[in-house]
Design an enzyme around this catalytic site. Structure first.
Site, PDB file in Angstrom:
ATOM      1  N   GLY A 202     -12.997   8.878   9.405  1.00  0.00           N
ATOM      2  CA  GLY A 202     -13.214  10.463   8.971  1.00  0.00           C
ATOM      3  C   GLY A 202     -11.796  11.138   9.248  1.00  0.00           C
ATOM      4  O   GLY A 202     -10.805  10.672  10.121  1.00  0.00           O
ATOM      5  N   THR A 203     -11.549  12.427   8.845  1.00  0.00           N
ATOM      6  CA  THR A 203     -10.221  13.099   8.993  1.00  0.00           C
ATOM      7  C   THR A 203      -9.986  13.605  10.315  1.00  0.00           C
ATOM      8  O   THR A 203      -8.914  13.744  10.482  1.00  0.00           O
ATOM      9  CB  THR A 203     -10.363  14.228   8.038  1.00  0.00           C
ATOM     10  OG1 THR A 203     -11.558  14.913   8.166  1.00  0.00           O
ATOM     11  CG2 THR A 203     -10.311  14.113   6.477  1.00  0.00           C
TER      12      THR A 203
ATOM     13  N   GLY B  95     -15.942  20.078  -0.238  1.00  0.00           N
ATOM     14  CA  GLY B  95     -16.541  20.809   0.657  1.00  0.00           C
ATOM     15  C   GLY B  95     -16.874  22.198   0.349  1.00  0.00           C
ATOM     16  O   GLY B  95     -15.756  22.818   0.020  1.00  0.00           O
TER      17      GLY B  95
ATOM     18  N   HIS C  20      26.257  -1.424 -31.886  1.00  0.00           N
ATOM     19  CA  HIS C  20      25.013  -2.183 -32.333  1.00  0.00           C
ATOM     20  C   HIS C  20      24.881  -3.497 -31.869  1.00  0.00           C
ATOM     21  O   HIS C  20      25.723  -4.330 -31.847  1.00  0.00           O
ATOM     22  CB  HIS C  20      24.839  -1.981 -33.917  1.00  0.00           C
ATOM     23  CG  HIS C  20      26.048  -1.982 -34.773  1.00  0.00           C
ATOM     24  ND1 HIS C  20      26.355  -1.027 -35.638  1.00  0.00           N
ATOM     25  CD2 HIS C  20      27.082  -2.887 -34.728  1.00  0.00           C
ATOM     26  CE1 HIS C  20      27.405  -1.443 -36.190  1.00  0.00           C
ATOM     27  NE2 HIS C  20      28.006  -2.419 -35.740  1.00  0.00           N
TER      28      HIS C  20
END
EC number: 2.7.7.23
Length: 435
Positions: A82-83, A136, A337
Site C-alpha cells: 500500500g501507499t 478515492g 537522393h
C-alpha cells in the site's frame, strides 16, 4: 525549496500494462514517465527519493543515468503493501514532505508548489471528476478534508461524490512521522493506505485541506490506452510551446517531437516529421516524412523522406529524399537522393551523387570514410571504408573505391565497356530485317 522533500511512489507491478517492462519505464515523448516526474520534482528541490520494488535495479539504473543524486528506497510489499507502506523505509528529512506517484507524468512543478505552499498541516490534491470510478472519494466538511474513502471501501452515498483524490499530498514532516505508525491495514485489500492519514490527522486536531488541481495534469497511467492519451496531451503542449516560440509546423497533429528536442531560430517542420531523442535543430527546414534522431541540424534542409540517425552533425547541407545519414559529420554538402552515408566526415563543397554508399561495415567492425572539400562523387559509387578522399577529387560514376584518393585526382574503378554488334538478334534468334 530546500526545506521540502519529495517522495515518488513507484513500487507497483503495473499489471494492467500487460508487459514485462516496469510501468514507470514506459515512455512518453521519448522519455520514461518516471523521468518526467523527476524533472518536475528537481525543479523545486534537490531532496528527491523514489520508492521501488518490482525491477528495482532496472528502474534505479535508468534514474541514476539522469539524476544520480536521487535516493532509492525499497518497499517491503509482503509485510507493508500500500501507499503508506511505501513510506516505511523512506528517509523523511525536509520540514515538508510531498508524496506523489511515478505514473503521473503530466504533473507540473507548479502543481507541487501549490501543495507545499498551502496553509495546512496536510494538503492533498483533488479534482471534480466527470467519471469518478476508480478514484478515492474526498469527503469535504467546512472547507476541510474530513476523510478519503477508497472506491473498494465506499458506500453507495460516498460513491456518488465526484470530488476525488488526485494522489499527491504535502505533509508537515513531524506530523507524517507521528501518523504513519498509527495506520492499520484493516480494509478489504489488507493494505496500508496513505489516505488514512487524513482520518487520523482530523482525530488529532490537525488541519487538512484540499487543493483543487487539473484532472488532466494529475492523470494516472494504468494501461497503454491511458499512456497514448497522456502522450497526446504532452505532444500538444510541446508543439504549442514551440509554435509560439517561432517554429512553423505544417499539419502539427501529424508531427512527433521528443520532449528532449531543442529548436533555435526560425525552423520549419513539414507534415509527418518525427524528431526523436535529444536533437538540436537550428535555422533549418525538415521536409515531410523525415526522421531525425539524436542529431544536430543547423542551417540545412532535410528531406523529404530522409533519415538522420544518431550522432550526426549536419550544417549548411542539403539532404534530399531517401538519403540516410548515420554518425555523419557534414558541412556544406549536397546529397540529393538515394544514398547511405554512415560513419563519415564530409567537407564543404562536396556533391554526393545518387546511389552513393559508404560501405562502413565488414561484418565485425565499423570503419570511417573521410571526404574532403569540393569533391564530386558520381552516381552509383561505393566507398569501401576505411578510406580517405582528399580535396578537389572526382569519383567517376559506377566506381568502387577501396584505396585513398589524392588531391586533384580522378578516381575510376569499373570494367571497360564492350559493344558486341548484332548480339541481340543472335541471342533471340531474330533476323535484323524482322524489326
Amino acid at each position: 525549496m530546500n526545506d521540502t522533500s519529495i517522495i515518488i511512489l513507484a513500487a507497483g507491478l503495473g499489471t494492467r500494462m500487460k508487459s514485462k517492462r516496469p510501468k514507470v519505464l514506459f515512455e512518453l515523448c521519448g522519455e520514461p514517465m518516471i523521468i518526467h516526474i523527476l524533472k518536475q520534482a528537481y525543479a523545486i528541490t534537490n531532496d528527491v527519493g523514489v520508492v521501488l520494488h518490482y525491477e528495482k535495479e532496472l528502474i534505479s539504473q535508468k534514474i541514476k543515468e539522469i539524476f544520480p543524486q536521487t535516493k532509492i528506497y525499497t518497499q517491503d510489499l509482503e509485510n507493508f503493501p500500500g501507499t503508506a507502506g511505501a513510506l516505511k523505509n523512506a528517509t523523511l528529512s525536509g520540514k515538508k514532505v510531498i508524496v506523489t506517484c511515478g505514473d503521473m507524468p503530466l504533473v507540473r512543478s507548479t502543481d507541487l508548489m501549490r501543495l507545499a505552499n498551502a496553509d495546512a498541516d496536510i494538503a492533498m490534491s483533488c479534482f471534480e471528476a466527470a467519471n469518478p470510478f476508480g478514484y478515492g472519494r474526498v469527503i469535504i466538511k467546512g472547507g476541510k478534508v474530513g476523510a478519503i474513502v477508497e472506491q473498494k471501501d465506499a458506500s453507495e452515498a460516498e460513491l456518488a461524490i465526484k470530488s476525488v483524490n488526485a494522489g499527491c499530498y504535502c505533509f508537515k514532516r513531524e506530523i507524517l512521522e507521528e501518523i504513519l505508525p498509527l495506520i492499520k491495514n484493516k480494509n478489504t485489500q489488507k493494505e496500508f493506505y496513505l489516505t488514512d492519514t487524513i482520518k487520523i490527522a482530523n482525530e488529532r486536531g490537525f488541519k487538512c485541506v484540499a487543493v483543487n488541481v487539473s484532472e488532466q495534469n494529475f492523470m494516472g497511467i494504468n494501461d497503454k490506452f491511458q499512456l497514448s492519451v497522456a502522450e497526446k496531451i504532452m505532444q500538444d503542449e510541446i508543439k504549442q510551446d514551440l509554435m509560439k516560440a517561432g517554429v512553423l509546423m505544417r499539419l502539427p497533429e501529424s508531427i512527433f517531437i521528443d520532449s528532449r528536442a531543442k529548436f533555435e531560430g526560425e525552423c520549419v517542420l513539414e507534415e509527418n516529421v518525427s524528431i526523436m531523442g535529444a536533437c538540436h535543430i537550428k535555422e533549418s527546414i525538415i521536409k515531410s516524412c523525415s526522421v531525425i534522431e539524436d542529431s544536430v541540424i543547423e542551417g540545412s534542409d532535410i528531406g523529404p523522406l530522409a533519415h538522420i540517425r544518431p550522432k550526426s552533425e549536419i550544417k549548411n547541407t542539403h539532404i534530399g529524399n531517401f538519403v540516410e545519414v548515420k554518425k555523419g559529420v557534414l558541412d556544406g554538402v549536397k546529397a540529393g537522393h538515394l544514398s547511405y552515408l554512415g560513419d563519415c566526415e564530409i567537407a564543404s563543397g562536396t556533391n554526393v551523387g545518387c546511389g552513393t554508399i559508404t560501405c562502413n561495415y565488414d561484418g565485425k567492425a565499423k570503419y570511417k570514410t573521410t571526404i574532403g572539400k569540393n569533391v564530386f562523387i558520381g552516381s552509383d559509387t561505393q566507398l569501401v571504408a576505411p578510406v580517405n578522399i582528399a580535396d578537389d577529387v572526382i569519383i567517376a560514376a559506377g566506381s568502387t573505391i577501396t584505396n585513398d584518393v589524392p588531391s586533384g585526382a580522378l578516381a575510376i574503378s569499373r570494367g571497360k565497356q564492350e559493344n558486341k554488334a548484332g548480339f541481340f538478334y543472335k541471342f533471340f534468334g531474330k533476323n535484323n530485317a524482322e524489326k
